[in-house]
Design a protein around this motif. Sequence first.
Motif, PDB file in Angstrom:
ATOM      1  N   GLN A  71      -1.428  33.116 -11.934  1.00  0.00           N
ATOM      2  CA  GLN A  71      -0.268  33.996 -11.917  1.00  0.00           C
ATOM      3  C   GLN A  71       0.973  33.217 -11.505  1.00  0.00           C
ATOM      4  N   THR A  72       2.124  33.737 -11.924  1.00  0.00           N
ATOM      5  CA  THR A  72       3.380  33.046 -11.671  1.00  0.00           C
ATOM      6  C   THR A  72       4.481  34.042 -11.341  1.00  0.00           C
ATOM      7  N   ASP A  73       5.594  33.529 -10.859  1.00  0.00           N
ATOM      8  CA  ASP A  73       6.740  34.373 -10.519  1.00  0.00           C
ATOM      9  C   ASP A  73       7.552  34.646 -11.778  1.00  0.00           C
ATOM     10  N   ALA A  74       8.613  35.424 -11.633  1.00  0.00           N
ATOM     11  CA  ALA A  74       9.414  35.844 -12.779  1.00  0.00           C
ATOM     12  C   ALA A  74      10.048  34.659 -13.504  1.00  0.00           C
ATOM     13  N   GLN A  76       8.715  31.654 -13.587  1.00  0.00           N
ATOM     14  CA  GLN A  76       7.633  30.734 -13.947  1.00  0.00           C
ATOM     15  C   GLN A  76       7.818  29.364 -13.302  1.00  0.00           C
ATOM     16  N   HIS A 101      10.552  42.440  -3.561  1.00  0.00           N
ATOM     17  CA  HIS A 101       9.653  41.874  -4.563  1.00  0.00           C
ATOM     18  C   HIS A 101       9.163  42.960  -5.517  1.00  0.00           C
ATOM     19  N   GLU A 110      -1.391  38.843  -6.984  1.00  0.00           N
ATOM     20  CA  GLU A 110       0.067  38.912  -7.024  1.00  0.00           C
ATOM     21  C   GLU A 110       0.651  39.114  -5.628  1.00  0.00           C
ATOM     22  N   LEU A 113       0.766  35.652  -4.137  1.00  0.00           N
ATOM     23  CA  LEU A 113       1.880  34.909  -4.719  1.00  0.00           C
ATOM     24  C   LEU A 113       3.198  35.300  -4.078  1.00  0.00           C
ATOM     25  N   ASN A 114       3.441  36.598  -3.946  1.00  0.00           N
ATOM     26  CA  ASN A 114       4.712  37.045  -3.371  1.00  0.00           C
ATOM     27  C   ASN A 114       4.781  36.811  -1.873  1.00  0.00           C
ATOM     28  N   LEU A 117       6.103  33.418  -1.786  1.00  0.00           N
ATOM     29  CA  LEU A 117       7.518  33.392  -2.161  1.00  0.00           C
ATOM     30  C   LEU A 117       8.408  33.879  -1.014  1.00  0.00           C
ATOM     31  N   GLU A 118       7.884  34.820  -0.228  1.00  0.00           N
ATOM     32  CA  GLU A 118       8.680  35.383   0.866  1.00  0.00           C
ATOM     33  C   GLU A 118       8.635  34.526   2.129  1.00  0.00           C
ATOM     34  N   ASP A 137       4.229  24.533  -6.717  1.00  0.00           N
ATOM     35  CA  ASP A 137       5.607  25.021  -6.657  1.00  0.00           C
ATOM     36  C   ASP A 137       6.498  24.013  -7.380  1.00  0.00           C
TER      37      ASP A 137
END
Length: 509
Positions: A71-74, A76, A101, A110, A113-114, A117-118, A137
Amino acid sequence: MCGIAAIIAPPGIRSGPRETRAREQELLGMLESIRHRGDPECFAERRAGPRAALGTNRLAIVDRAKARQPQTDARQQVWLAYNGELYGFRDLRNELMACGHRFHTESDTEVVLNTYLEWGAEGLKRLNGMFALVLHDERDGSVLAARDHVGIKPLYYAEWNGTYYFASEQKALLKQPGLIRTVEPGTYIKNGVPHRYFRLDPRPLRQSDDEAVATYRQLFDDAVRHQVETDLPVAVTFSGGIDSAAVLHSARRHHPDVTAVTIGFEGSADVEVAERYCAEEGIPHIVSRLTTGELFDVIPRIAAGAEFFEAIDAMDTCVGYFAFRLVREHGFKLALCGEGSDEVMAGYDLFKEHPDPGDLMRYRVHNLHRTDLQRVDRSSMMHSVETRVPFMDRHLLEYAYRVPMSQKLRGGTDKWLLREAFRDRLPSYLVDRPKIRMPDGSGLKTTLVDHALQRDDYDRALGQPIGIDTPEGAFFLHQYLLAGYPMPRERHKRAGYDYSPNGYFEFIS
């Protein structure tokens, strides 16, 4: 639950299309060796980029339709390969949504993943579950690999000329150069440097017996409740002992479709007790009786699949293999078991005999990742079954680890606190049943030891250089080497039980 693999090239390396395709093919070979860790239709979900290739054999449990990996962020820019389950993750999901998010699946992957990111690597401290992950990353070129607090889920790595290889099982790394190492429990490795993010607090608690019983029971119920939050049917491997009986009882309180699964040889005491309880309570119960012939036949597969060379762990895995095969044959993808209780709650006779049972408890708990938890992971995943271990729930373990030994061993009774927590929930023949080790309870007894003594196709002195001095130990080491694993490095012993200074065994490549 999944099998994961990753290949991460050194910083500054950006491959062209040909090199990227070659790396992807290498990744596919790694994933092929652990194909059993996922559903056939979810084999080798992957992404190969200019520097990194990550892949997953996904065993679809949560959000089975949409939770494809990696999975990836918006944008990518961050890619995650994840093997695990988070418990109670929806609270963390809501917190992340409040931080801004957005989510596109209902999966815990997910959420992980978030969380990164946070909060970055610090976010690992917020996770309660069993997991191993590799994250690349692309924003800063960093690589992060991490493992859950006690090592329920496995993760190994090797490094060669600046390239890192990660995988859920050692067999996926055997063709790679370099030393195969373990990502330690409660640890993340960022850009090759290990960091501990979780430590158990050894300070004993001060509490009355009533407070201890109430707290333990609440934490245990919470652990099981979180671990059966699924729309899938649940199996519980049930030996008729207090540990698995507690899991079975609590699972039935929180899930409408729970089945007990028991195996043993003819005359097994475990089977007799388990059948009695399930009949009295009207619990769906699947029972299978083993034969020595099928047990002997599966030994080579156990050596290859379980990645063990210690005789006790290998013998326990032989029986566990058939239990989880039975689970899968009856259509279950998800099971619960009672592993880990004996170590943290002083359930073995050796605790009563040890001069410092607290020290022994700490040692046993910190080595579960290479003994009982490895056995459960391999024997269940060989049949693509996700097995959860409620006694290793982070919050329950943090508490139980600090319970004074006087509330674990009392008046010759082991696991006193656990027994008292379930005294009004289970019949006395379960609550007060003495600890019976698996070889005796299942009826296995000395069958595999006798089998090793009768064989003449191995060197009985094979294991002496690494401290293995029994014929059965040499026999299982022989099987381990035949499966293609390298000879383990020197093993040390301390205070009458096996000890490795780093808590794991390194391998000669």
